[in-house]
Design a protein around this motif. Structure first.
Motif, PDB file in Angstrom:
ATOM      1  N   PRO A 110     125.753  60.588  43.122  1.00 24.20           N
ATOM      2  CA  PRO A 110     126.283  61.837  42.560  1.00 24.20           C
ATOM      3  C   PRO A 110     126.993  62.715  43.599  1.00 24.20           C
ATOM      4  O   PRO A 110     128.025  63.314  43.291  1.00 24.20           O
ATOM      5  CB  PRO A 110     125.037  62.544  42.014  1.00 24.20           C
ATOM      6  CG  PRO A 110     124.022  61.468  41.839  1.00 24.20           C
ATOM      7  CD  PRO A 110     124.327  60.399  42.829  1.00 24.20           C
ATOM      8  N   GLU A 111     126.476  62.764  44.808  1.00 26.74           N
ATOM      9  CA  GLU A 111     127.116  63.611  45.831  1.00 26.74           C
ATOM     10  C   GLU A 111     128.501  63.077  46.189  1.00 26.74           C
ATOM     11  O   GLU A 111     129.450  63.829  46.386  1.00 26.74           O
ATOM     12  CB  GLU A 111     126.261  63.627  47.107  1.00 26.74           C
ATOM     13  CG  GLU A 111     125.149  64.646  47.037  1.00 26.74           C
ATOM     14  CD  GLU A 111     124.321  64.645  48.320  1.00 26.74           C
ATOM     15  OE1 GLU A 111     124.867  64.307  49.395  1.00 26.74           O
ATOM     16  OE2 GLU A 111     123.128  64.960  48.220  1.00 26.74           O
ATOM     17  N   ILE A 112     128.594  61.747  46.237  1.00 29.36           N
ATOM     18  CA  ILE A 112     129.883  61.140  46.590  1.00 29.36           C
ATOM     19  C   ILE A 112     130.873  61.328  45.441  1.00 29.36           C
ATOM     20  O   ILE A 112     132.053  61.606  45.656  1.00 29.36           O
ATOM     21  CB  ILE A 112     129.695  59.642  46.917  1.00 29.36           C
ATOM     22  CG1 ILE A 112     128.677  59.477  48.038  1.00 29.36           C
ATOM     23  CG2 ILE A 112     131.005  58.945  47.182  1.00 29.36           C
ATOM     24  CD1 ILE A 112     129.181  58.989  49.339  1.00 29.36           C
ATOM     25  N   VAL A 113     130.381  61.184  44.215  1.00 29.70           N
ATOM     26  CA  VAL A 113     131.266  61.377  43.054  1.00 29.70           C
ATOM     27  C   VAL A 113     131.773  62.826  43.061  1.00 29.70           C
ATOM     28  O   VAL A 113     132.958  63.093  42.822  1.00 29.70           O
ATOM     29  CB  VAL A 113     130.519  61.045  41.735  1.00 29.70           C
ATOM     30  CG1 VAL A 113     131.384  61.388  40.532  1.00 29.70           C
ATOM     31  CG2 VAL A 113     130.143  59.564  41.706  1.00 29.70           C
ATOM     32  N   GLN A 114     130.870  63.755  43.390  1.00 28.40           N
ATOM     33  CA  GLN A 114     131.271  65.168  43.444  1.00 28.40           C
ATOM     34  C   GLN A 114     132.336  65.376  44.511  1.00 28.40           C
ATOM     35  O   GLN A 114     133.303  66.117  44.321  1.00 28.40           O
ATOM     36  CB  GLN A 114     130.025  66.044  43.724  1.00 28.40           C
ATOM     37  CG  GLN A 114     130.278  67.540  43.588  1.00 28.40           C
ATOM     38  CD  GLN A 114     130.892  67.921  42.226  1.00 28.40           C
ATOM     39  OE1 GLN A 114     130.410  67.511  41.170  1.00 28.40           O
ATOM     40  NE2 GLN A 114     131.997  68.683  42.246  1.00 28.40           N
ATOM     41  N   LEU A 115     132.158  64.664  45.626  1.00 29.07           N
ATOM     42  CA  LEU A 115     133.142  64.786  46.711  1.00 29.07           C
ATOM     43  C   LEU A 115     134.534  64.352  46.214  1.00 29.07           C
ATOM     44  O   LEU A 115     135.549  64.984  46.529  1.00 29.07           O
ATOM     45  CB  LEU A 115     132.716  63.927  47.912  1.00 29.07           C
ATOM     46  CG  LEU A 115     133.622  63.987  49.134  1.00 29.07           C
ATOM     47  CD1 LEU A 115     133.535  65.361  49.808  1.00 29.07           C
ATOM     48  CD2 LEU A 115     133.256  62.894  50.149  1.00 29.07           C
ATOM     49  N   ALA A 116     134.543  63.283  45.413  1.00 28.07           N
ATOM     50  CA  ALA A 116     135.825  62.818  44.857  1.00 28.07           C
ATOM     51  C   ALA A 116     136.435  63.914  43.987  1.00 28.07           C
ATOM     52  O   ALA A 116     137.637  64.188  44.054  1.00 28.07           O
ATOM     53  CB  ALA A 116     135.604  61.540  44.050  1.00 28.07           C
ATOM     54  N   LYS A 117     135.592  64.559  43.185  1.00 27.22           N
ATOM     55  CA  LYS A 117     136.092  65.623  42.294  1.00 27.22           C
ATOM     56  C   LYS A 117     136.581  66.806  43.124  1.00 27.22           C
ATOM     57  O   LYS A 117     137.624  67.393  42.829  1.00 27.22           O
ATOM     58  CB  LYS A 117     134.992  66.046  41.317  1.00 27.22           C
ATOM     59  CG  LYS A 117     134.721  64.934  40.307  1.00 27.22           C
ATOM     60  CD  LYS A 117     133.671  65.309  39.295  1.00 27.22           C
ATOM     61  CE  LYS A 117     133.523  64.185  38.285  1.00 27.22           C
ATOM     62  NZ  LYS A 117     132.282  64.242  37.542  1.00 27.22           N
ATOM     63  N   ASP A 118     135.839  67.125  44.166  1.00 26.57           N
ATOM     64  CA  ASP A 118     136.248  68.244  45.036  1.00 26.57           C
ATOM     65  C   ASP A 118     137.596  67.961  45.696  1.00 26.57           C
ATOM     66  O   ASP A 118     138.297  68.877  46.109  1.00 26.57           O
ATOM     67  CB  ASP A 118     135.200  68.488  46.136  1.00 26.57           C
ATOM     68  CG  ASP A 118     133.880  68.984  45.558  1.00 26.57           C
ATOM     69  OD1 ASP A 118     133.883  69.385  44.376  1.00 26.57           O
ATOM     70  OD2 ASP A 118     132.854  68.928  46.259  1.00 26.57           O
ATOM     71  N   ALA A 166     140.234  64.382  42.432  1.00 28.21           N
ATOM     72  CA  ALA A 166     140.236  63.186  41.568  1.00 28.21           C
ATOM     73  C   ALA A 166     139.240  63.378  40.425  1.00 28.21           C
ATOM     74  O   ALA A 166     138.347  64.218  40.508  1.00 28.21           O
ATOM     75  CB  ALA A 166     139.863  61.962  42.384  1.00 28.21           C
ATOM     76  N   GLU A 167     139.428  62.568  39.375  1.00 27.84           N
ATOM     77  CA  GLU A 167     138.476  62.664  38.260  1.00 27.84           C
ATOM     78  C   GLU A 167     137.189  61.902  38.552  1.00 27.84           C
ATOM     79  O   GLU A 167     136.202  62.056  37.857  1.00 27.84           O
ATOM     80  CB  GLU A 167     139.129  62.117  36.989  1.00 27.84           C
ATOM     81  CG  GLU A 167     140.151  63.080  36.422  1.00 27.84           C
ATOM     82  CD  GLU A 167     140.939  62.479  35.265  1.00 27.84           C
ATOM     83  OE1 GLU A 167     140.640  61.342  34.844  1.00 27.84           O
ATOM     84  OE2 GLU A 167     141.882  63.156  34.810  1.00 27.84           O
ATOM     85  N   GLY A 168     137.221  61.057  39.549  1.00 28.69           N
ATOM     86  CA  GLY A 168     136.039  60.276  39.894  1.00 28.69           C
ATOM     87  C   GLY A 168     136.424  59.100  40.776  1.00 28.69           C
ATOM     88  O   GLY A 168     137.533  59.076  41.337  1.00 28.69           O
TER      89      GLY A 168
END
Ligand code: SF4
Ligand code: SF4
Length: 630
Positions: free
Chosen positions: A274-282, A285-287
């Motif tokens: 989840p933290e890495i996915v959030q980093l992508a969003k930050d 990117a959408e994910g």
């Protein structure tokens, strides 16, 4: 170069055009630059194993040089070159297995790598005569790993898994003296015997070749498949998609490419964190969109349903889409050209294995002791690269197809149980498959495996052969890049049953399967070997008796040569769609395509025309049925 490929493949044409505009070089350009292939190498009649040479023999019998400086004939030189191809192929597959055994040895309940399939581990422990009663599962795993590692260099005896073969095969291999003792030793013995001034007898060189190939099929690759299932889970049927249309416009696209599942598994977990996915969003990117290619792609597809970007020949095309933030590679089948190609785009080309450092690549060494941490580091690097994507350079083809994948033997047998009358028959056997073949509902079975090769139109041979098989009621199992070609063409969907003959369609409907079953990566060809063996054992016959064939319609790698050799030695006819470099020796060519039948009950057939090759496969199946009286 076959520009047929471009007509056939809707994706290749536009992307190759785009590459030209982007100033990027592809294998199609290099193929043109190569002009024609060297005729001596093509026929296998050049030798450079000592410095009195290189020697090249005349392809015309009785005219020109008929022997090398040392006196080696074309038969010797061709057989030696072939043997060395097999040794290289066996070593690639087996080194892969060795890595997995080391990973098994470091599994722990709270570590990055754990035991996912305890039942398979316990069954292997039993086979290896490891005490399991009252012991911790991880202690058992570590002891099994040590015994597995001994298979690579044990000084006495024979390889353990050859006992998995039919009695007939075991007896034959013993009589012929081709039982492999230890995986590494068989490679070394080929390198020794093919040194200048050692073996010159063609048939004895081939016997050594068989030993090395068997040490792969019934050794390295088989260990690789079992251990991968133990650590990462045995595949079960699942849905996925395939082709470059799996790349996403608004996501961080990461391609895992190569072979060993240790790294790609961790990338799967890292990209779901989840933290890495959030980093992508930050980072806008959408994910994160993870996709696979070649056999690493097959591993994560089979075990997690990770979508496939494409086959071997599409590795450059994937970069040319301009939409890849990172290509993460480990070992085998990775074009060195990807380094230069990636420089034309924002793509990070990340090499991870000390066995395959690539010039021009960013190198992040994968260390199993810190597996997840390193995987997160790699994924983070890809995410941070998202902002560098040049939207003007992005072209994501829309083509993709749905597939059902995950057909391990457990999945297949589980599916067959649906049509078993449990009042009469036992569950968990291959009986329904054997019954369908014996009754003629299925005429036989074909394994279609192997690579792409620019010598033939990409994927065309795979698909022509697969379609011919299923149309004629031959069930098809696929692995490697052939499986990916089938996935892209939609042949791994249940709906593809409509392309099958009446008998196969009926089987598909009753069991609820597609007519083409994806059994995994190239090491997973051993799943096919075991399935064929189980059917033979159930019927009380040896493998050559069965109406079963194998094909490598577009093969290119040394691994494919090793695979073909272990299948033929295991009694399964192999049909090749590209010509191996052996035609400089009429005797050796005749041995492979005729003589082997007298020894192993199976042989090679070679034909570059896929329609003719498919017909030869069907003829062989019918010939076997007639001999069986069914
Ligand atoms: S081993 Fe014989 S054929 Fe090969 S390069 Fe040396 S001299 Fe020539
Ligand atoms: S099928 Fe051939 S090209 Fe594809 S991953 Fe296996 S060896 Fe490489």
């Amino acid at each position: 170069m076959s520009h047929e490929a471009l007509k056939f493949d809707k994706i290749a044409g536009p992307l190759i055009e785009k590459a030209k505009q982007d100033g990027a070089e592809t294998m199609w350009d290099r193929d043109v630059a190569m002009k024609s292939r060297c005729g001596f190498g093509d026929k296998g009649i050049c030798c450079k194993i000592c410095n009195m040479g290189p020697c090249r023999l005349s392809p015309v019998e009785g005219k020109g040089a008929q022997r090398g400086i040392c006196g080696a004939t074309a038969d010797t030189i061709v057989a030696r070159n072939f043997a060395r191809m097999v040794a290289a192929g066996s070593s690639a597959h087996s080194d892969h297995a060795r890595s997995l055994l080391h990973t098994l040895h470091m599994t722990s309940p709270d570590g990055d790598y754990q035991i996912k399939d305890e039942a398979k581990l316990l069954s292997l422990a039993k086979e290896y005569e490891v005490e399991t009663e009252g012991r911790d599962i991880y202690d058992i795993a570590h002891e099994v790993a040590e015994i597995g590692l001994m298979e690579f260099g044990k000084p006495f005896g024979t390889q353990r898994f050859i006992k998995r073969a039919t009695e007939g095969r075991q007896k034959l291999w013993k009589e012929l003296g081709v039982e492999p003792r230890a995986i590494d030793r068989e490679v070394v013995s080929i390198m020794h015997s093919t040194h200048i001034g050692c073996a010159s007898d063609m048939e004895s060189i081939y016997a050594l070749t068989v030993k090395s190939a068997l040490s792969n099929g019934w050794g390295g690759s088989m260990i690789g498949t079992d251990v991968s299932d133990i650590i990462f889970g045995t595949p079960t049927a699942r849905q996925s998609e395939a082709n470059l249309g799996c790349l996403e416009e608004n996501m961080v696209n990461i391609l895992v490419h190569g072979h060993e599942p240790g790294l790609s598994e961790m990338i799967v977990f890292a990209s779901q964190d989840p933290e890495i996915v959030q980093l992508a969003k930050d980072n806008g990117a959408e994910g994160i969109n993870l996709v696979g290619m070649c056999c690493t792609g097959n591993e994560v597809l089979m075990k997690h349903g990770v979508r496939l970007a494409g086959t071997f020949y599409q590795q450059e095309l994937a970069v040319i889409t301009g939409a890849l933030e990172a290509v993460v590679v480990d070992v085998q089948c990775i074009f060195p050209a990807l380094a230069t190609l990636s420089e034309c785009y924002h793509t990070k080309f990340i090499a991870t294995s000390p066995k395959a450092k690539m010039e021009g690549a960013r190198y992040i060494e994968f260390d199993e002791e810190r597996a997840l941490e390193i995987a997160k580091e790699i994924v983070t690097e890809a995410i941070l690269n998202y902002k560098n994507r040049d939207r003007n350079k992005v072209l994501i083809p829309q083509e993709k197809n749905k597939s059902t994948v995950g057909f391990s033997i457990n999945t297949i047998v589980g599916g067959l149980d649906k049509v078993v009358n449990s009042n009469v028959d036992q569950l968990g056997t291959v009986k329904p498959l054997a019954d369908c073949i014996m009754a003629g509902v299925l005429r036989g079975a074909a394994g279609v495996v192997g690579c792409n090769n620019p010598k033939v139109a990409h994927d065309n041979s795979h698909l022509t052969i697969i379609k011919e098989m299923i149309k004629n009621d031959v069930i098809v199992v696929v692995t490697g890049c052939a499986a990916q070609a089938a996935a892209k063409a939609g042949l791994l969907q249940y709906e593809a049953k409509e392309l099958a003959g009446r008998g196969l369609k009926e089987v598909c409907e009753r069991v609820g399967i597609p007519p083409v079953l994806h059994m995994g990566s190239c090491v997973d060809n051993t799943r096919i070997l075991r399935l064929v063996t189980e059917v033979a054992k159930y019927l009380g016959v040896d493998t050559p008796v069965l109406p079963v064939v194998g094909a490598a319609p577009e093969w290119m790698s040394e691994k494919a040569v090793s695979i073909g050799t272990y299948f033929v030695s295991s009694g399964v006819d192999v049909f090749l769609g590209t010509v191996p470099p052996v035609t400089g020796s009429a005797r050796f060519t005749d041995y492979l395509t005729n003589g082997l039948e007298d020894v192993y009950g199976a042989k090679f057939t070679v034909n570059e025309d896929p329609v003719q090759l498919a017909q030869a496969m069907l003829d062989r199946i019918e010939e076997k049925r007639t001999r069986l009286g069914i």
